[in-house]
Structures are given as structure tokens and as C-alpha cells.
Design a protein around this motif. Sequence first.
Motif, PDB file in Angstrom:
ATOM      1  N   THR A  50       5.969   9.118 -30.141  1.00  0.00           N
ATOM      2  CA  THR A  50       6.463   8.475 -28.923  1.00  0.00           C
ATOM      3  C   THR A  50       6.345   9.419 -27.734  1.00  0.00           C
ATOM      4  N   SER A  51       6.693  10.685 -27.947  1.00  0.00           N
ATOM      5  CA  SER A  51       6.594  11.645 -26.841  1.00  0.00           C
ATOM      6  C   SER A  51       5.139  11.892 -26.458  1.00  0.00           C
ATOM      7  N   LYS A  52       4.231  11.886 -27.441  1.00  0.00           N
ATOM      8  CA  LYS A  52       2.806  12.031 -27.114  1.00  0.00           C
ATOM      9  C   LYS A  52       2.346  10.871 -26.244  1.00  0.00           C
ATOM     10  N   ASP A  53       2.826   9.661 -26.543  1.00  0.00           N
ATOM     11  CA  ASP A  53       2.453   8.506 -25.741  1.00  0.00           C
ATOM     12  C   ASP A  53       3.011   8.618 -24.323  1.00  0.00           C
ATOM     13  N   ARG A  54       4.218   9.086 -24.196  1.00  0.00           N
ATOM     14  CA  ARG A  54       4.847   9.162 -22.875  1.00  0.00           C
ATOM     15  C   ARG A  54       4.176  10.198 -21.988  1.00  0.00           C
ATOM     16  N   PHE A  55       3.703  11.286 -22.572  1.00  0.00           N
ATOM     17  CA  PHE A  55       3.077  12.340 -21.784  1.00  0.00           C
ATOM     18  C   PHE A  55       1.555  12.219 -21.754  1.00  0.00           C
ATOM     19  N   GLY A  56       1.021  11.186 -22.397  1.00  0.00           N
ATOM     20  CA  GLY A  56      -0.400  10.924 -22.318  1.00  0.00           C
ATOM     21  C   GLY A  56      -1.265  11.869 -23.125  1.00  0.00           C
ATOM     22  N   ARG A  57      -0.695  12.518 -24.115  1.00  0.00           N
ATOM     23  CA  ARG A  57      -1.472  13.443 -24.958  1.00  0.00           C
ATOM     24  C   ARG A  57      -1.789  12.764 -26.276  1.00  0.00           C
ATOM     25  N   HIS A  58      -3.024  12.887 -26.685  1.00  0.00           N
ATOM     26  CA  HIS A  58      -3.418  12.263 -27.958  1.00  0.00           C
ATOM     27  C   HIS A  58      -4.049  13.269 -28.809  1.00  0.00           C
TER      28      HIS A  58
END
Length: 58
Positions: A50-58
Motif C-alpha cells: 500500500t505504501s509503495k502504491d501511495r509513493f508511486g514506487r514499484h
Amino acid sequence: MSAGEKAKAKAEQVVGKAVRKAAHAMGKDTTAAKGAALETRGKARETKETSKDRFGRH
């Protein structure tokens, strides 16, 4: 969050909760702790994705 990671996180949470509750009912403290750890790992995986999605990191 990728669908595969989301499914893995939810599966760990569900299995962990089931193991924890069944082991607790039978009085197996060690197995209950392992179930709780699995459930926590699933929650941590979900939080990470979820935090990766919020900060745009994949």
C-alpha cells in the motif's frame, strides 16, 4: 498494489488467523504464536504494498 501480492497478503492473514484460533482452542501455544506471526507478516506485506502504491514506487 499488484493483484498477486494483494492475494498473498490476504491469504497469509486468513491462514494465520485460522491457525491461531484453532491452536488457541486446542491449547497449543507454540502453534498459536506461529499463526499470529503469519497473520502479522500478511498485514506487514499489505502495508508495504500500500505504501509503495501511495509513493508511486514499484
